[in-house]
Design a protein around this motif. Sequence first.
Motif, PDB file in Angstrom:
ATOM      1  N   ALA A   1      -4.291   5.724   7.196  1.00 16.14           N
ATOM      2  CA  ALA A   1      -5.131   6.656   6.441  1.00 16.14           C
ATOM      3  C   ALA A   1      -4.572   8.079   6.529  1.00 16.14           C
ATOM      4  N   HIS A   2      -4.090   8.446   7.712  1.00 18.36           N
ATOM      5  CA  HIS A   2      -3.523   9.785   7.867  1.00 18.36           C
ATOM      6  C   HIS A   2      -2.242   9.938   7.044  1.00 18.36           C
ATOM      7  N   PHE A   3      -1.422   8.895   7.006  1.00 18.05           N
ATOM      8  CA  PHE A   3      -0.198   8.962   6.200  1.00 18.05           C
ATOM      9  C   PHE A   3      -0.537   9.074   4.721  1.00 18.05           C
ATOM     10  N   LEU A   4      -1.488   8.274   4.250  1.00 14.55           N
ATOM     11  CA  LEU A   4      -1.869   8.306   2.837  1.00 14.55           C
ATOM     12  C   LEU A   4      -2.508   9.646   2.462  1.00 14.55           C
ATOM     13  N   ALA A   5      -3.092  10.337   3.431  1.00 16.35           N
ATOM     14  CA  ALA A   5      -3.690  11.652   3.164  1.00 16.35           C
ATOM     15  C   ALA A   5      -2.654  12.757   3.136  1.00 16.35           C
ATOM     16  N   GLY A   6      -1.401  12.405   3.376  1.00 14.64           N
ATOM     17  CA  GLY A   6      -0.337  13.409   3.346  1.00 14.64           C
ATOM     18  C   GLY A   6       0.028  13.945   4.713  1.00 14.64           C
ATOM     19  N   GLY A   7      -0.423  13.308   5.767  1.00 10.91           N
ATOM     20  CA  GLY A   7      -0.143  13.776   7.116  1.00 10.91           C
ATOM     21  C   GLY A   7       1.200  13.310   7.630  1.00 10.91           C
TER      22      GLY A   7
ATOM     23  N   ILE B   1      -5.683  19.151  12.484  1.00  9.48           N
ATOM     24  CA  ILE B   1      -4.739  20.275  12.572  1.00  9.48           C
ATOM     25  C   ILE B   1      -3.551  20.037  11.668  1.00  9.48           C
ATOM     26  N   ASP B   2      -3.050  18.794  11.661  1.00 11.63           N
ATOM     27  CA  ASP B   2      -1.890  18.475  10.842  1.00 11.63           C
ATOM     28  C   ASP B   2      -2.208  18.597   9.354  1.00 11.63           C
ATOM     29  N   LEU B   3      -3.368  18.103   8.938  1.00 16.52           N
ATOM     30  CA  LEU B   3      -3.744  18.177   7.525  1.00 16.52           C
ATOM     31  C   LEU B   3      -4.073  19.611   7.105  1.00 16.52           C
ATOM     32  N   ALA B   4      -4.397  20.463   8.071  1.00 16.22           N
ATOM     33  CA  ALA B   4      -4.661  21.866   7.754  1.00 16.22           C
ATOM     34  C   ALA B   4      -3.374  22.648   7.479  1.00 16.22           C
TER      35      ALA B   4
ATOM     36  N   ARG C   1       0.823  -1.224   0.000  1.00 13.48           N
ATOM     37  CA  ARG C   1       0.000   0.000   0.000  1.00 13.48           C
ATOM     38  C   ARG C   1       0.854   1.270   0.000  1.00 13.48           C
ATOM     39  N   LYS C   2       2.168   1.112  -0.175  1.00 14.30           N
ATOM     40  CA  LYS C   2       3.093   2.245  -0.205  1.00 14.30           C
ATOM     41  C   LYS C   2       3.115   3.009   1.121  1.00 14.30           C
ATOM     42  N   VAL C   3       2.943   2.293   2.203  1.00 14.11           N
ATOM     43  CA  VAL C   3       3.011   2.882   3.536  1.00 14.11           C
ATOM     44  C   VAL C   3       4.244   2.306   4.229  1.00 14.11           C
ATOM     45  N   PRO C   4       5.167   3.141   4.686  1.00 13.28           N
ATOM     46  CA  PRO C   4       6.365   2.615   5.365  1.00 13.28           C
ATOM     47  C   PRO C   4       5.987   1.987   6.712  1.00 13.28           C
ATOM     48  N   PRO C   5       6.194   0.670   6.869  1.00 10.01           N
ATOM     49  CA  PRO C   5       5.807   0.008   8.130  1.00 10.01           C
ATOM     50  C   PRO C   5       6.522   0.573   9.347  1.00 10.01           C
ATOM     51  N   ARG C   6       7.780   0.990   9.189  1.00 16.28           N
ATOM     52  CA  ARG C   6       8.534   1.467  10.335  1.00 16.28           C
ATOM     53  C   ARG C   6       7.876   2.707  10.946  1.00 16.28           C
ATOM     54  N   VAL C   7       7.371   3.603  10.106  1.00 15.49           N
ATOM     55  CA  VAL C   7       6.724   4.817  10.615  1.00 15.49           C
ATOM     56  C   VAL C   7       5.498   4.454  11.440  1.00 15.49           C
ATOM     57  N   ILE C   8       4.680   3.569  10.921  1.00 12.22           N
ATOM     58  CA  ILE C   8       3.441   3.193  11.618  1.00 12.22           C
ATOM     59  C   ILE C   8       3.766   2.442  12.901  1.00 12.22           C
ATOM     60  N   VAL C   9       4.697   1.490  12.823  1.00  6.36           N
ATOM     61  CA  VAL C   9       5.022   0.677  14.003  1.00  6.36           C
ATOM     62  C   VAL C   9       5.642   1.536  15.099  1.00  6.36           C
ATOM     63  N   GLN C  10       6.572   2.389  14.751  1.00  2.00           N
ATOM     64  CA  GLN C  10       7.181   3.247  15.771  1.00  2.00           C
ATOM     65  C   GLN C  10       6.154   4.195  16.395  1.00  2.00           C
ATOM     66  N   ALA C  11       5.225   4.693  15.600  1.00  2.00           N
ATOM     67  CA  ALA C  11       4.182   5.552  16.155  1.00  2.00           C
ATOM     68  C   ALA C  11       3.294   4.770  17.123  1.00  2.00           C
TER      69      ALA C  11
END
Length: 326
Positions: free
Chosen positions: A79-85, A112-115, A51-61
């Motif tokens: 979903a937030h990462f894919l939205a550009g957050g 707030i982040d997406l804004a 899905r082009k989502v880096p697992p390390r970013v999600i797992v560490q979060a």
Amino acid sequence: MEGIGALLVIIAISIVGLWIIFYFVPVGLWFQALVSGVRISLVQLIFMRWRKVPPRVIVQAMIEGTKAGLKLNRNELEAHFLAGGRVSKVVHALVSAQKANIPLDFKMATAIDLAGRDVLEAVQMSVNPKVINTPPVTAVAKDGIQLITKARVTVRANIKQLVGGAGEETVLARVGEGIVTGIGSSLSHKEVLENPDKISKTVLDKGLDAGTAFEILSIDIADIDIGRNIGAVLQMDQANADKNIAQAKAEERRAMAVALEQEMKAKAQEARAKVIEAEAEIPKAIAEAFRSGNLGIMDYYRIKNIEADTNMRDNIAKSSDDNKKK
């Protein structure tokens, strides 16, 4: 030699194959999540790659949130990462807000982040207020003296207003407007110099932070400089304008007088021409009188004597007037 070459090729293919396997099957990342108390399967980590989502970013979060006592949903993070957050900043902000007892949920943080605002900086500003220096604000008191004022505005981020709220530029513009109003309503510039806190209180009472992403804590007048005497400058400009108008009117009257003088000279020349024209008819009348017998020669000489006597008297009178003037 052929056997050694084939062995090297097999080793290279094996290394590449292992790298591909471990890239798509991040066993180390899965084990790290497992020992950190985060439940996530290897299959989900593989699907993240697809899905082009880096697992390390999600797992560490998720690890950071779990250790801080937050309940984070993997799908929401993806979903937030894919939205550009920025997932890591959102989680950092949530952890900081929880430690500082600031009400902030995941939905608000992602909004707030997406804004386009830095949600972590906003949380930090809520804990540690920020000081904004206003540019020099120029205003004029009622006595006509110009004052140049600089202020320091202490603001705290308003988390609820970060989405859709105005930024620093609006706060500075409102503060500048309030300072201009406060100085302009003062009877004298001395009053402002003696009590600068009066302007601060006046500006604060206006509720300038309404509809903005900040809460104004204090407004401090940092510096006041005296500028030009605008009242005197305006009076001088008005005096110069009145002088120019008076000069224009005087020039107009002079031009009218000159025109009238020229007109009178023209009329005098016209009258003199008529006199000369009439005098030219006298010899004709005398000749006609001689021919008709109405005028004798003695009468003509008598007229000439009278005329000569009159000219003599005029010349004597002019000579007397010239002697008196000398």
